[in-house]
Design a protein around this motif. Structure first.
Motif, mmCIF file in Angstrom:
data_model
loop_
_atom_site.group_PDB
_atom_site.id
_atom_site.type_symbol
_atom_site.label_atom_id
_atom_site.label_comp_id
_atom_site.label_asym_id
_atom_site.label_seq_id
_atom_site.Cartn_x
_atom_site.Cartn_y
_atom_site.Cartn_z
ATOM 1 N N VAL A 55 0.899 -1.217 -0.075
ATOM 2 C CA VAL A 55 -0.092 0.007 -0.121
ATOM 3 C C VAL A 55 1.045 1.188 0.053
ATOM 4 N N ASN A 56 0.595 2.207 -0.883
ATOM 5 C CA ASN A 56 1.485 3.418 -1.111
ATOM 6 C C ASN A 56 1.004 4.339 0.109
ATOM 7 N N PRO A 57 2.129 5.067 0.802
ATOM 8 C CA PRO A 57 1.632 6.096 1.640
ATOM 9 C C PRO A 57 0.962 7.452 1.131
ATOM 10 N N VAL A 58 1.266 7.437 -0.046
ATOM 11 C CA VAL A 58 0.845 8.726 -0.799
ATOM 12 C C VAL A 58 0.615 8.319 -2.402
ATOM 13 N N GLU A 59 -0.177 9.206 -2.907
ATOM 14 C CA GLU A 59 -0.280 9.112 -4.277
ATOM 15 C C GLU A 59 0.361 10.329 -5.091
ATOM 16 N N ARG A 60 -0.310 11.087 -5.644
ATOM 17 C CA ARG A 60 0.136 12.308 -6.121
ATOM 18 C C ARG A 60 0.611 13.488 -5.066
ATOM 19 N N PRO A 61 1.764 13.467 -4.941
ATOM 20 C CA PRO A 61 1.924 14.494 -3.590
ATOM 21 C C PRO A 61 1.631 15.691 -4.117
ATOM 22 N N ASP A 62 0.762 16.738 -3.022
ATOM 23 C CA ASP A 62 0.665 18.153 -3.367
ATOM 24 C C ASP A 62 1.790 18.877 -3.929
ATOM 25 N N SER A 63 3.006 18.443 -3.194
ATOM 26 C CA SER A 63 4.188 19.160 -3.578
ATOM 27 C C SER A 63 4.924 19.002 -5.021
ATOM 28 N N ASP A 174 7.626 7.328 4.042
ATOM 29 C CA ASP A 174 7.091 6.321 5.158
ATOM 30 C C ASP A 174 7.132 6.659 6.499
ATOM 31 N N ASP A 175 6.074 6.313 7.181
ATOM 32 C CA ASP A 175 5.980 6.565 8.677
ATOM 33 C C ASP A 175 7.301 5.665 9.140
ATOM 34 N N LYS A 176 7.598 5.986 10.357
ATOM 35 C CA LYS A 176 8.683 5.421 11.032
ATOM 36 C C LYS A 176 8.445 3.791 11.184
ATOM 37 N N GLU A 177 7.323 3.515 11.596
ATOM 38 C CA GLU A 177 6.796 2.073 11.572
ATOM 39 C C GLU A 177 6.002 1.434 10.346
ATOM 40 N N ARG A 178 6.926 0.706 9.690
ATOM 41 C CA ARG A 178 6.351 0.347 8.478
ATOM 42 C C ARG A 178 5.212 -0.827 8.804
ATOM 43 N N PRO A 179 4.076 -0.609 8.295
ATOM 44 C CA PRO A 179 3.006 -1.886 8.526
ATOM 45 C C PRO A 179 3.500 -2.907 7.481
#
Ligand code: GCU
Length: 378
Positions: A55-63, A174-179
């Protein structure tokens, strides 16, 4: 042409039973394209995210931003305009940039269709000056045939090494804890292909409705996943993608899930490792990945001396994906007979060939992809 999946299975594979794509999790049979799109397709996509690619943490970033670093006319003896574009993004862990190299046919009416290669082999194979050339990315031939040739290097998105997901876009997003279902490197490269597509949509020289995504081997797996997730890709090309690419895993010869997860622990999510030596426990098989591309075009290419990838299992994926194409009225390959070497099949939204030779992406392969698309696109 057989019309039920069971008949395909028996005719094409004997004992190799794969999950039936057309039953929903509630056990209902899918009989219409609308039902596929609303119920079963999202289920299958979620299964691949959860158990395989992540699972991606982000798709198209606002930035996300595009910087056209260069536009140079008169390349390739006056036949192409070269563009180099930096596609940049920022997340909690820092900034990243994907460099897109693009050759647009000069004389042709715009917008033009494009082939986008996900390049893993490094910058030698995407030389902007065209002093170094190879069949891996024959940009001159692609342009000659009236298509834009686009390429990016996977290292810009995520270096191909197991570093506990510190570098590349993992470090950025990524978050620190990767699921246990977090994206791996192949998921990240596919994400990169979508960010390039974001740019191509914004370039008025490119017909964004006619962009093909192509990859060889590990990037062939990536192209299939990119095409499954991102429906903007009109045509998806897998060259020698093998295990966890086009090849059916159940009963596959050559590389196994255990071997791929052991040697490349960073490619897929952690959940996938629970299927090491347990292919038959997977709720999916790779024909379901190809099914996610329907009704768009899909091409699977193999090589005779590529047992590690397993050409027959790659071919079977197309055969087993056919019932989903049939929901849209397309017949797929129109055969379940494994073809002779170098006898390409240009089917109904599905193409296939098996080249004579080793694991590689060559001029011959590209010529077949272009021939296929010339026919399909007219
Ligand atoms: C290895 C790996 C394959 C992969 C290939 C490649 O052989 O086992 O799964 O496709 O590398 O990317 O060339």
């Amino acid at each position: 042409m057989k019309d039920s999946l069971t008949e395909y299975l028996i005719a094409a594979s004997g004992e190799r039973k794969v999950p039936d794509t057309l039953y929903t999790q509630k056990g209902e049979k899918v009989t219409a394209a609308e039902q596929w799109e609303q119920v079963r397709r999202p289920e299958v996509l979620a299964l691949f995210r959860e158990h395989v690619y992540g699972v991606n943490p982000v798709e198209r970033p606002d930035s996300l931003s595009f910087n056209i670093v260069e536009t140079k006319e008169g390349m390739m003896g006056g036949k192409a305009t070269r563009k180099q574009v930096d596609i940049s993004f920022e997340g909690p862990g820092g900034k990243g940039t994907i460099r897109l190299l693009l050759f647009v046919p000069s004389k042709q009416k715009k917008p033009v269709p494009a082939f986008l290669l996900i390049n893993k082999r490094g910058l030698d194979h995407m030389d902007p000056e065209r002093e170094k050339r190879s069949g891996y990315w024959p940009a001159e031939s692609i342009v000659e045939r009236g298509y834009a040739a686009a390429v990016f290097w996977t290292n810009d998105v995520d270096p191909d090494e197991h570093d506990e997901f510190k570098n590349g876009v993992h470090g950025i997003f990524d978050d620190k804890e990767r699921p246990s279902n977090a994206w791996g490197t192949i998921g990240a490269w596919a994400w990169g292909a979508s960010r390039v597509m974001d740019y191509l949509e914004a370039d008025s020289d490119i017909d964004a409705d006619r962009v093909a995504v192509a990859g060889h081997s590990r990037t062939g797996k990536t192209a299939l996943w990119a095409g499954a997730v991102d429906e903007r890709f009109a045509f998806v090309i897998s060259n020698d993608s093998g295990n966890t690419g086009a090849a059916i895993s159940r009963g596959k010869i050559g590389e196994t899930i255990n071997q791929i997860n052991t040697k490349f622990p960073h490619w897929f999510n952690e959940n996938y490792k629970t299927y090491n030596d347990k292919e038959f426990d997977l709720p999916i098989d790779q024909h379901m990945l190809l099914s996610l591309i329907a009704p768009r075009s899909v091409y699977v290419a193999s090589a005779t001396e590529d047992e590690w990838a397993d050409p027959k299992s790659e071919f079977l994926s197309l055969v087993y994906a056919t019932p989903v194409y049939q929901l849209y009225g397309f017949n797929g390959l129109g055969t379940n007979q494994f073809p002779q070497p170098e006898s390409p099949i240009i089917g109904d939204k599905m193409g296939h060939h098996i080249r004579i030779g080793k694991h590689n992406l060559t001029q011959y392969d590209w010529e077949q992809f272009i021939n296929f698309w010339d026919q399909i696109d007219k």
